[in-house]
Design a protein around this motif. Structure first.
Motif, PDB file in Angstrom:
ATOM      1  N   GLU A 446      90.557  18.381  64.586  1.00 13.55           N
ATOM      2  CA  GLU A 446      89.581  18.545  63.515  1.00 13.55           C
ATOM      3  C   GLU A 446      88.380  19.343  64.009  1.00 13.55           C
ATOM      4  O   GLU A 446      87.869  20.223  63.301  1.00 13.55           O
ATOM      5  N   THR A 447      87.929  19.058  65.236  1.00 10.87           N
ATOM      6  CA  THR A 447      86.810  19.816  65.789  1.00 10.87           C
ATOM      7  C   THR A 447      87.204  21.268  66.028  1.00 10.87           C
ATOM      8  O   THR A 447      86.431  22.192  65.729  1.00 10.87           O
ATOM      9  N   ALA A 450      87.227  22.933  62.590  1.00 11.42           N
ATOM     10  CA  ALA A 450      85.890  23.086  62.017  1.00 11.42           C
ATOM     11  C   ALA A 450      85.094  24.166  62.746  1.00 11.42           C
ATOM     12  O   ALA A 450      84.420  24.996  62.115  1.00 11.42           O
ATOM     13  N   GLU A 455      82.401  25.397  60.258  1.00 17.39           N
ATOM     14  CA  GLU A 455      82.082  24.265  59.397  1.00 17.39           C
ATOM     15  C   GLU A 455      81.350  23.186  60.207  1.00 17.39           C
ATOM     16  O   GLU A 455      81.390  23.170  61.434  1.00 17.39           O
ATOM     17  N   GLU A 456      80.696  22.284  59.512  1.00 19.74           N
ATOM     18  CA  GLU A 456      80.062  21.139  60.181  1.00 19.74           C
ATOM     19  C   GLU A 456      81.157  20.272  60.808  1.00 19.74           C
ATOM     20  O   GLU A 456      82.256  20.144  60.276  1.00 19.74           O
ATOM     21  N   HIS A 457      80.818  19.662  61.950  1.00 17.97           N
ATOM     22  CA  HIS A 457      81.764  18.748  62.603  1.00 17.97           C
ATOM     23  C   HIS A 457      80.974  17.688  63.362  1.00 17.97           C
ATOM     24  O   HIS A 457      79.764  17.847  63.586  1.00 17.97           O
ATOM     25  N   ASP A 458      81.659  16.618  63.770  1.00 18.18           N
ATOM     26  CA  ASP A 458      80.967  15.521  64.419  1.00 18.18           C
ATOM     27  C   ASP A 458      80.871  15.653  65.936  1.00 18.18           C
ATOM     28  O   ASP A 458      80.372  14.775  66.619  1.00 18.18           O
TER      29      ASP A 458
END
Length: 462
Positions: A446-447, A450, A455-458
């Protein structure tokens, strides 16, 4: 011939797919090449199948990078054919499709005890330490003594990575979770086993010599494991590389015992074949049968058995390909059936127009990078012949990326691009710079996605 650029889809952005794309782009045919990759990152087994401490990785990746950064080959990442797009959809919208998905899993291995939990596929272990996003983030490293089955370069990579001190890996791009895993390992001994003799092993000289440079690791080869027959002599006469490998192994045979003082050891055993993995509910040992050369380099069992205490077994006896859903596949041989790269409906069957294969999915998991280049040359040669014969055309007038892009976006597929890979590479290099390293791999898919899509990521890295 079509009166527009030829549209070609290549499935798999490892060396085979990139080399095929490069050769086709220089063939003189007006062509638009779209390179589909199921991961957000390109380079296939060069990124996810070669041990991270190999300096030559950088040179290979640089060569592949130079092809893709030109901009005449479109990279479409994070798209899995058979899931995000069907193979039939691709075949419908392109004049030709090239399968270059490689060999991604371990070859079958069946002896008594092979189903014990500490018997691991070598490919799975490599994917773990190389940070493949689709594999588990943790690996159980509790064994002090380990067996590695196989005498190819992957077996040596596994043995070296297991025996190497974790601090000696900190100059590489290993992810944080892999660093943590290796720091917990209590390993002292790695036993590498091969069925045949020293002239039949598949190590390359460079791979073998690397073992001798490991810090605080002794390499031990046993005189009783050395034997030659007429076939061995012929092999050494015919190949300089074989001679170099035998010479290096021989040098280790004649080491003085008092010089073996390291805290970790790699034992190379030859002329031994596994017959059973021992243990009640967990691996406690491995039983090997001594083999004897038969004159032509082949071996047969002698009936003499040796038990070794080990607590884990890694099988590195070869790779095997996975099918691309919807495309022809030979389940027995683990390849796409083909004649010199032209795909057939089945083994020995009719050629399927507009469908091609290259790399390990075409010929099986043999050969190095040089073989992949010549292999791609053959496949592209036939594709160009078919183009000039006027037999390549899509099944619809709606062709190429503009059409498949509509399908992907209608399904909400978060595909990535070459620019996205550049963003991810910059991100990984920035992570590495914080610790004085060239880069640190991001494992979390996912990272990766993103970052590639801006895109924003955690910030989760694994």
């Amino acid at each position: 011939m079509v009166d527009r650029p030829l549209h070609v889809a290549v499935i798999g952005a490892g060396p085979a797919g990139i080399y095929a794309s490069d050769i086709l782009s220089k063939s003189g045919v007006g062509v638009q090449i779209d390179l589909y990759e199921k991961l957000p990152a390109p380079y296939g087994l060069v990124r996810y199948g070669v041990a991270p401490d190999h300096p030559r990785i950088k040179a290979i990746i640089n060569a592949l990078y130079n092809v893709l950064q030109r901009g005449d080959i479109r990279l479409v990442g994070n798209v899995e054919i058979g899931k995000d797009l069907t193979f039939d959809e691709l075949h419908e919208h392109y004049d030709a499709v090239i399968l270059s998905t490689g060999a991604d899993k371990d070859a079958p291995f069946t002896i008594p005890g092979a189903d014990l939990p500490e018997v691991y596929g070598g490919a799975d272990f490599v994917y773990w330490y190389d940070g493949h996003p689709d594999y588990p983030r943790t690996w159980t490293l509790e064994a002090e003594q380990v067996a590695v089955l196989g005498v190819g370069n992957v077996a040596l990579d596994i043995a070296r990575m297991l025996a190497k001190r974790p601090e000696d890996l900190m100059s590489t791009d290993i992810p944080k979770n892999v660093e943590e895993g290796f720091r917990s390992s209590p390993i002292t001994d790695v036993h590498v086993f091969g069925r045949r003799g020293p002239a039949q092993v598949k190590f390359t000289p460079m791979e073998l010599r690397e073992l001798g440079h490991l810090d605080d690791v002794d390499i031990i080869v046993y005189p009783e494991d050395f034997d030659y027959d007429e076939g061995s002599e012929k092999a050494m006469e015919a190949s300089k590389m074989t001679r170099q490998v035998v010479e290096q192994l021989t040098e280790w045979v004649f080491q003085e015992e008092e010089d073996l003082t390291a805290s970790r050891r790699i034992h190379i055993h030859m002329l031994q074949a596994p017959t059973e993995i021992l243990g009640d509910g967990k691996v406690e040992g491995i039983r090997m049968e001594r083999t004897a050369l038969q004159g032509d380099g082949s071996v047969k069992g002698t009936g003499e058995f040796i038990d070794y205490p080990v607590q884990a077994v890694y099988r590195a006896v070869g790779y095997f390909s996975s099918p691309v859903p919807g495309a022809p596949f030979d389940d027995v041989n683990g390849i796409v059936p083909n004649v010199e790269g032209r795909v057939t409906a089945e083994a020995g069957g009719e050629v399927v127009p507009g469908m091609y294969a290259t790399g390990w999915i075409k010929r099986g998991p043999v050969g190095l990078i040089g073989s992949t280049k010549s292999d791609a040359q053959e496949t592209i040669g036939h594709l160009v012949e078919d183009y000039e014969a006027g037999i390549l055309h899509a099944l619809t007038d709606a062709v190429g990326w503009d059409e498949t892009k509509k399908v992907l976006e209608s399904r909400g597929v978060r595909y990535t691009t070459w620019r996205g890979w550049e963003l991810l590479e910059e991100f990984e290099m920035a992570l590495g710079a914080q610790e004085g390293r060239a880069r640190i791999k991001v494992v979390e898919r996912e990272t990766m996605t993103a970052v590639s899509r801006d895109e924003e990521h955690d910030g989760k890295l694994y």
